[in-house]
Design a protein around this motif. Structure first.
Motif, short mmCIF file in Angstrom:
data_model
loop_
_atom_site.label_atom_id
_atom_site.label_comp_id
_atom_site.label_asym_id
_atom_site.label_seq_id
_atom_site.Cartn_x
_atom_site.Cartn_y
_atom_site.Cartn_z
N GLN A 1 0.79 -1.23 0.00
CA GLN A 1 0.00 0.00 0.00
C GLN A 1 0.82 1.28 0.00
O GLN A 1 0.28 2.37 -0.16
N THR A 2 2.13 1.19 0.19
CA THR A 2 2.96 2.39 0.18
C THR A 2 4.16 2.18 -0.72
O THR A 2 4.75 1.12 -0.75
N LYS A 3 4.52 3.22 -1.45
CA LYS A 3 5.68 3.15 -2.33
C LYS A 3 6.91 3.78 -1.68
O LYS A 3 8.04 3.41 -1.97
N ASP A 4 6.67 4.76 -0.81
CA ASP A 4 7.78 5.52 -0.25
C ASP A 4 8.41 4.84 0.96
O ASP A 4 9.62 4.96 1.18
N THR A 5 7.62 4.16 1.77
CA THR A 5 8.13 3.57 3.00
C THR A 5 7.78 2.09 3.05
O THR A 5 6.62 1.71 2.98
N ARG A 6 8.80 1.26 3.18
CA ARG A 6 8.60 -0.17 3.35
C ARG A 6 9.18 -0.56 4.71
O ARG A 6 10.23 -0.04 5.12
N LEU A 7 8.50 -1.46 5.39
CA LEU A 7 8.99 -1.98 6.65
C LEU A 7 9.56 -3.37 6.43
O LEU A 7 8.98 -4.18 5.71
N VAL A 8 10.68 -3.64 7.05
CA VAL A 8 11.37 -4.92 6.91
C VAL A 8 11.50 -5.56 8.28
O VAL A 8 11.90 -4.90 9.25
N ALA A 9 11.17 -6.83 8.37
CA ALA A 9 11.34 -7.57 9.62
C ALA A 9 12.81 -7.93 9.77
O ALA A 9 13.39 -8.54 8.87
N VAL A 10 13.41 -7.55 10.90
CA VAL A 10 14.84 -7.82 11.12
C VAL A 10 15.07 -8.90 12.16
O VAL A 10 16.21 -9.37 12.33
N ALA A 11 14.02 -9.31 12.86
CA ALA A 11 14.15 -10.40 13.84
C ALA A 11 12.77 -10.89 14.22
O ALA A 11 11.80 -10.12 14.27
N ASP B 1 -8.70 -4.55 14.22
CA ASP B 1 -8.73 -3.84 12.94
C ASP B 1 -7.40 -3.92 12.20
O ASP B 1 -7.01 -2.98 11.49
N GLY B 2 -6.72 -5.06 12.37
CA GLY B 2 -5.58 -5.30 11.49
C GLY B 2 -6.08 -5.43 10.07
O GLY B 2 -7.20 -5.91 9.83
N ARG B 3 -5.28 -5.00 9.11
CA ARG B 3 -5.75 -4.92 7.72
C ARG B 3 -6.28 -6.25 7.21
O ARG B 3 -7.27 -6.30 6.47
N PHE B 4 -5.64 -7.36 7.57
CA PHE B 4 -6.04 -8.67 7.07
C PHE B 4 -6.73 -9.52 8.13
O PHE B 4 -7.14 -10.65 7.84
N GLU B 5 -6.85 -9.01 9.33
CA GLU B 5 -7.31 -9.81 10.47
C GLU B 5 -8.67 -10.45 10.26
O GLU B 5 -8.82 -11.68 10.41
N ASP B 6 -9.68 -9.67 9.96
CA ASP B 6 -11.03 -10.21 9.86
C ASP B 6 -11.14 -11.26 8.75
O ASP B 6 -11.82 -12.28 8.90
N ILE C 1 -7.07 -12.51 0.23
CA ILE C 1 -7.11 -11.70 1.45
C ILE C 1 -6.41 -10.36 1.25
O ILE C 1 -6.79 -9.35 1.85
N ILE C 2 -5.41 -10.33 0.39
CA ILE C 2 -4.68 -9.08 0.16
C ILE C 2 -5.38 -8.28 -0.92
O ILE C 2 -5.29 -8.58 -2.12
N VAL C 3 -6.10 -7.28 -0.48
CA VAL C 3 -6.81 -6.37 -1.38
C VAL C 3 -6.44 -4.94 -1.03
O VAL C 3 -5.96 -4.66 0.07
N ASP C 4 -6.67 -4.04 -1.96
CA ASP C 4 -6.39 -2.64 -1.67
C ASP C 4 -7.56 -2.03 -0.90
O ASP C 4 -8.51 -2.73 -0.53
N ARG C 5 -7.47 -0.73 -0.65
CA ARG C 5 -8.49 -0.06 0.16
C ARG C 5 -9.87 -0.06 -0.50
O ARG C 5 -10.88 0.14 0.16
N ASP C 6 -9.90 -0.32 -1.80
CA ASP C 6 -11.18 -0.38 -2.51
C ASP C 6 -11.68 -1.81 -2.66
O ASP C 6 -12.69 -2.05 -3.33
N GLY C 7 -10.97 -2.76 -2.06
CA GLY C 7 -11.39 -4.15 -2.12
C GLY C 7 -10.96 -4.89 -3.36
O GLY C 7 -11.41 -6.02 -3.61
N VAL C 8 -10.09 -4.28 -4.17
CA VAL C 8 -9.60 -4.91 -5.40
C VAL C 8 -8.37 -5.76 -5.07
O VAL C 8 -7.46 -5.31 -4.37
#
Length: 383
Positions: free
Chosen positions: A119-129, A162-167, A353-360
């Motif tokens: 959902q973001t192009k400018d900031t990506r989060l990476v799991a380091v542990a 209200d996690g993005r994919f939780e429900d 399960i992975i859809v954008d904010r418009d449900g696509v």
């Protein structure tokens, strides 16, 4: 077939001060609230500063962090680390705090890395542990509710963070058990952070299920389930893997790609100290529980016997499993496997399960699994 509910009815044995080394073979090794600036010049005596934003109230997922503070492991690395505890005044998730530069690291689930990647192009989060290994969470209900398997959640309430994919994940679990997935999802206030009662208990079971404000929710078994059991409340636990969901690592430590590029030594030093802290908690669970209580000073930590029971139930999950007890190598902290990440991400896409904010639906090639995590900064990493 799929497994029925796990009934949590026994209490872990809680002893006095003890070391894990006295019970098993010792294996040889091969906060304040509010915002903290991400990385900068350190206080006098420190080369750098960093901050870690917790995902929930301080609990035994975080014991290694507080042990590292108490025992001077961060200081040994020349880094001043502060812990940011979420609370009712918060309006941002830990991941968004890190993305906006308010904190250096966020504790969250692997889904956060996936979400930012889609959902973001400018900031990506990476799991380091990975803070813990294996499966440590479950969907729960009160045994008194009679909801003893996921398909019985049709028409029942679910308290959602209200996690993005939780429900969608919970709905899929119900469907995998033969249900329709018609769950009555309702939101916690600001992911639960906005509720004084929930934060005071550190438990949605206490503030919602026991108060008949909901029928089910998602918990860390070694925390909220042990707490409920300690208080005489029995739970049905539905683990995701038992119902065909190959869940990813949770919780993980996240940082931005920018931090990894610009401040790699801060990341390495932080992980060096955390590895020592979590290894200490693995070896000394009762002492780690005491440190958690004394360091965090949170109202949800007022019952030491519960904290000790929780600590004993999770300490084994801090390190990777040792296949052979005669092997000289010991478990490793923090490491993540590509196969587990791939199975989890593939599942999320396959089930739509992975859809954008418009449900696509988001195209599968949007996410490169290898970019979601790295073991490079771990002290045990070898290329």
């Amino acid at each position: 077939g799929l497994s029925p509910a796990v009934f949590l009815t026994t209490t872990p044995t809680v002893g006095t001060k003890m070391s894990r080394a006295s019970a098993t073979m010792r294996l040889r090794r091969v906060s304040s609230r509010g915002y903290c600036f991400a990385v900068g010049s350190g206080r006098r005596g420190f080369a750098a500063t960093a901050s870690i934003c917790l995902d929930w109230t301080p609990n035994t997922n975080h014991s290694g962090i507080y042990a590292a503070k108490e025992l001077g492991y961060f200081e040994e690395e020349g880094i001043d680390v502060s812990v940011v505890v979420p609370g009712p005044e918060d309006s941002l998730t830990p991941g968004r705090k890190v993305a906006r530069g308010h904190c250096t690291f966020a504790i969250s689930s692997s889904e956060s890395a996936v979400s930012f990647a889609t959902q973001t192009k400018d900031t990506r989060l990476v799991a380091v542990a990975a803070l813990v290994q294996g499966s440590t969470s479950s969907i729960c209900t009160l045994t008194s509710s009679g909801i003893d398997r996921p398909r019985l959640l049709d028409g029942k309430r679910y308290a959602s963070y209200d996690g993005r994919f939780e429900d969608a994940i919970v709905k899929q679990m119900v469907q995998n058990d033969g249900g329709k997935g018609d769950v009555a999802f309702h939101s916690l206030d600001m992911h639960g952070y906005g509720e004084d009662d929930t934060m005071a208990h550190g438990s949605v079971v206490s503030s919602y299920l026991k108060a008949d404000r909901s029928d089910s929710t998602w918990i860390f078994t070694h925390w909220e389930a042990v707490k409920a059991m300690h208080e005489g409340t029995h739970l049905n636990l539905f683990t995701l893997e038992d119902y065909g969901i190959p869940y990813g690592y949770s919780p993980v430590l996240l940082a931005t790609e920018s931090t990894l590029d610009k401040d790699p030594e801060v990341v390495r030093k932080t992980l060096n100290a955390l590895e020592k802290g979590y290894r200490f908690a693995y070896d000394n669970p009762i002492r780690a529980a005491e440190i958690l209580v004394s360091q965090a000073k949170h109202p949800s930590l007022d019952d030491l016997s519960f904290i000790e029971a929780s600590q004993l139930s999770i300490s084994d999950k801090y390190l990777t499993d040792v296949v052979d007890d005669d092997d000289e190598d010991e478990g490793v902290w923090g490491v993540m496997e590509l196969n587990r990440w791939s199975k989890w991400v593939d599942f999320l896409f396959e089930k739509g399960i992975i859809v954008d904010r418009d449900g696509v639906a988001v195209p599968r090639d949007t996410v490169q699994v290898e970019a979601l995590f790295t073991n490079e900064f771990l002290p045990t990493y070898t290329s």
